[in-house]
Design a protein around this motif. Structure first.
Motif, PDB file in Angstrom:
ATOM      1  N   UNK A   1       0.834  -1.200   0.000  1.00  0.00           N
ATOM      2  CA  UNK A   1       0.000   0.000   0.000  1.00  0.00           C
ATOM      3  C   UNK A   1       0.868   1.249   0.000  1.00  0.00           C
ATOM      4  N   UNK A   2       1.808   1.306   0.931  1.00  0.00           N
ATOM      5  CA  UNK A   2       2.613   2.517   1.099  1.00  0.00           C
ATOM      6  C   UNK A   2       3.482   2.806  -0.122  1.00  0.00           C
TER       7      UNK A   2
ATOM      8  N   UNK B   1      -4.729 -16.666   3.400  1.00  0.00           N
ATOM      9  CA  UNK B   1      -3.673 -17.156   4.295  1.00  0.00           C
ATOM     10  C   UNK B   1      -2.562 -16.129   4.434  1.00  0.00           C
ATOM     11  N   UNK B   2      -2.169 -15.505   3.336  1.00  0.00           N
ATOM     12  CA  UNK B   2      -1.106 -14.506   3.370  1.00  0.00           C
ATOM     13  C   UNK B   2      -1.542 -13.279   4.159  1.00  0.00           C
ATOM     14  N   UNK B   3      -2.791 -12.845   3.983  1.00  0.00           N
ATOM     15  CA  UNK B   3      -3.289 -11.681   4.714  1.00  0.00           C
ATOM     16  C   UNK B   3      -3.316 -11.967   6.211  1.00  0.00           C
ATOM     17  N   UNK B   4      -3.731 -13.175   6.582  1.00  0.00           N
ATOM     18  CA  UNK B   4      -3.755 -13.546   7.998  1.00  0.00           C
ATOM     19  C   UNK B   4      -2.352 -13.558   8.573  1.00  0.00           C
ATOM     20  N   UNK B   5      -1.376 -14.055   7.812  1.00  0.00           N
ATOM     21  CA  UNK B   5       0.003 -14.099   8.290  1.00  0.00           C
ATOM     22  C   UNK B   5       0.572 -12.693   8.453  1.00  0.00           C
TER      23      UNK B   5
ATOM     24  N   UNK C   1      -9.468  -7.691  -4.592  1.00  0.00           N
ATOM     25  CA  UNK C   1      -9.662  -6.709  -5.644  1.00  0.00           C
ATOM     26  C   UNK C   1      -8.941  -5.405  -5.364  1.00  0.00           C
ATOM     27  N   UNK C   2      -8.971  -4.950  -4.115  1.00  0.00           N
ATOM     28  CA  UNK C   2      -8.268  -3.719  -3.751  1.00  0.00           C
ATOM     29  C   UNK C   2      -6.778  -3.864  -4.001  1.00  0.00           C
ATOM     30  N   UNK C   3      -6.178  -4.972  -3.549  1.00  0.00           N
ATOM     31  CA  UNK C   3      -4.739  -5.151  -3.723  1.00  0.00           C
ATOM     32  C   UNK C   3      -4.377  -5.376  -5.192  1.00  0.00           C
ATOM     33  N   UNK C   4      -5.264  -6.010  -5.942  1.00  0.00           N
ATOM     34  CA  UNK C   4      -5.025  -6.171  -7.376  1.00  0.00           C
ATOM     35  C   UNK C   4      -5.007  -4.814  -8.068  1.00  0.00           C
ATOM     36  N   UNK C   5      -5.949  -3.970  -7.706  1.00  0.00           N
ATOM     37  CA  UNK C   5      -5.980  -2.625  -8.292  1.00  0.00           C
ATOM     38  C   UNK C   5      -4.775  -1.806  -7.856  1.00  0.00           C
ATOM     39  N   UNK C   6      -4.365  -1.956  -6.609  1.00  0.00           N
ATOM     40  CA  UNK C   6      -3.158  -1.268  -6.149  1.00  0.00           C
ATOM     41  C   UNK C   6      -1.951  -1.650  -6.993  1.00  0.00           C
ATOM     42  N   UNK C   7      -1.799  -2.950  -7.223  1.00  0.00           N
ATOM     43  CA  UNK C   7      -0.633  -3.450  -7.954  1.00  0.00           C
ATOM     44  C   UNK C   7      -0.598  -2.924  -9.385  1.00  0.00           C
ATOM     45  N   UNK C   8      -1.766  -2.683  -9.956  1.00  0.00           N
ATOM     46  CA  UNK C   8      -1.810  -2.217 -11.344  1.00  0.00           C
ATOM     47  C   UNK C   8      -1.921  -0.703 -11.450  1.00  0.00           C
ATOM     48  N   UNK C   9      -1.777  -0.001 -10.328  1.00  0.00           N
ATOM     49  CA  UNK C   9      -1.863   1.453 -10.347  1.00  0.00           C
ATOM     50  C   UNK C   9      -3.277   1.974 -10.501  1.00  0.00           C
TER      51      UNK C   9
END
Length: 303
Positions: free
Chosen positions: A34-35, A261-265, A282-290
């Protein structure tokens, strides 16, 4: 439409009224994904409102419970799939607030019951089943009349709790956010949460719903209808995403399981795979693609 009342598996003594925690916590998510995009992401922890009446389920139910009581009803009838969180929450509400409950479930009965339906019956809910063709007609008079004749008079709550009272409850959520934000995201199954949140926004704030079912383009019309039912008007400050349903409602794929699982870790939070995990993916997918402009502050509702 066969129905069955299962033996209670939980205490049948009168329950004390639940301790509803409002406002629910708002926490910023510390995550380099995110950052590094110069975005801030907050989690609105509506899932912590109450363990049995979480998030948007409580917000949608509370004014419906008031309406049922005001009209002298002692029985709630509602609709949902076999994995419906709304069915669970309605059963819990009946247990705590003294209503009989009937859950009208889409599809044929499957035994043994899954965990969601087992919980609902444990809270005293009577289950009845409608074949999928009839279920699609669940708002038509002949189907409703047959259900009332079978189960007796009651207050009807639509699937997902999405009606005018439910939308008004969800519209209260943005008032609890004591930060400046640009976008608020929610998982969308029946449209009520998105309709309410969008109606409660101010200024240039926008809402984004992540559809959790395949072919959910009809939800846009439902959101507009729900806003008109609740407030007599529509807003245009919202949008829907349809690319992260993972095959449809209550469907999942290995990449979603890996993300959970990754988010929980990383964060110590186990996301609900039917709804919130799809939104967060979906939020993280959109983040990754700008897909979010730098400097954007996002609130994601967990419920």
């Amino acid at each position: 439409m066969p129905s069955r009342t299962y033996p209670r598996t939980m205490a049948t003594a009168p329950a004390p009224e639940p301790n509803i925690v409002l406002p629910s916590p708002l926490v910023e998510l510390a995550d380099e994904r995110v950052s590094e995009r110069d975005v801030r992401l907050y989690l609105k922890r509506d899932d912590l409102i109450h363990p049995e009446l979480p998030g948007n389920k409580w917000r949608k139910l509370k004014y419906n419970l008031d309406a049922a009581r005001d009209h002298g009803h002692t029985r709630l009838l509602t609709f949902g799939g076999a994995f419906s969180n709304h069915i669970r929450a309605t059963a819990a509400a009946g247990h705590y607030f003294g209503f009989e409950t009937v859950g009208i479930i889409r599809g044929a009965e499957h035994l043994p019951l899954n965990e969601s339906l087992r919980y609902a019956t444990g809270r005293g809910m009577t289950l009845t089943y409608l074949d999928r063709t009839t279920y699609r007609r669940k708002t038509e008079d002949d189907v409703l009349d047959a259900l009332i004749q079978q189960h007796g008079p009651g207050y009807l709550i639509p699937e997902g709790g999405s009606n005018g009272p439910g939308v008004r409850g969800c519209a209260e959520l943005p008032r609890e956010l004591a930060i400046d934000f640009d976008l608020i995201c929610c998982a969308t199954g029946s449209g009520g949460t998105l309709a309410g949140i969008a109606a409660g926004l101010a200024g240039d704030q926008r809402a984004l719903g992540f559809a959790v079912l395949k072919g959910g383009q009809f939800l846009a019309d439902d959101v507009r209808l729900l806003q008109r039912a609740a407030f007599g008007t529509e807003t245009d400050n919202w949008a829907l995403e349809h690319g992260w349903h993972f095959g449809g409602y209550a469907k999942r794929k290995s990449e979603l399981d890996w993300f959970i699982a990754d988010f929980a870790a990383r964060h110590g939070i186990t996301l609900d795979w039917v709804y919130e995990a799809k939104m967060m993916y979906g939020i993280f997918d959109r983040l990754a693609s700008g897909g979010f402009a730098r400097g954007t502050t996002i609130v994601a509702v967990l419920s």
